[in-house]
Design an enzyme around this catalytic site. Structure first.
Site, PDB file in Angstrom:
ATOM      1  N   ALA A  30       0.824  -1.235  -0.020  1.00  0.00           N
ATOM      2  CA  ALA A  30      -0.132  -0.196  -0.070  1.00  0.00           C
ATOM      3  C   ALA A  30       0.924   1.325  -0.040  1.00  0.00           C
ATOM      4  O   ALA A  30       2.035   1.221   0.629  1.00  0.00           O
ATOM      5  CB  ALA A  30      -0.816   0.109   1.220  1.00  0.00           C
ATOM      6  N   CYS A  31       0.187   2.011  -0.634  1.00  0.00           N
ATOM      7  CA  CYS A  31       0.925   3.644  -0.468  1.00  0.00           C
ATOM      8  C   CYS A  31      -0.320   4.718  -0.657  1.00  0.00           C
ATOM      9  O   CYS A  31      -1.344   4.389  -0.675  1.00  0.00           O
ATOM     10  CB  CYS A  31       1.928   3.703  -1.952  1.00  0.00           C
ATOM     11  SG  CYS A  31       1.159   3.881  -3.459  1.00  0.00           S
ATOM     12  N   GLY A  32       0.285   6.050  -0.927  1.00  0.00           N
ATOM     13  CA  GLY A  32      -0.813   6.938  -0.886  1.00  0.00           C
ATOM     14  C   GLY A  32      -1.624   6.867  -1.994  1.00  0.00           C
ATOM     15  O   GLY A  32      -2.818   7.044  -2.018  1.00  0.00           O
TER      16      GLY A  32
END
Length: 91
Positions: free
Chosen positions: A7-9
């Site tokens: 997950a990232c932004g």
């Protein structure tokens, strides 16, 4: 089969780099895993059936799943330690 969420932004740039590197590490170590990408904001709905979450963004929430900070896949700093943590968690 293990399930890894990266997950990232925005679920585009950094999570793609990290996910590709994680896939390579798992393949090298004969670990069969489904590596999926998402936004950090989506983790609450996707984490329940995951074996591991790797994030390139800061996450303070407890999802009941091991969370490893994966910025090393972007910066290169601490990469071997991060790889070892992932392998230890999934083996």
């Amino acid at each position: 089969m293990k399930k890894v969420i990266v997950a990232c932004g925005g679920a585009v740039a950094t999570s793609t780099v990290a996910a590709n590197k994680i896939r390579a590490i798992l393949k090298e170590n004969n670990i069969n895993a489904d590596v999926q990408q998402c936004r950090v904001s989506e983790l609450s709905t996707k984490a329940s059936d995951a074996d591991l979450i790797v994030t390139t963004a800061k996450v303070d929430r407890d999802y009941g799943v091991p969370v490893i900070h994966g910025i090393a896949f972007i910066s290169g700093v601490g990469l071997e330690k991060t790889k070892a943590q992932i392998l230890e968690t999934l083996q």
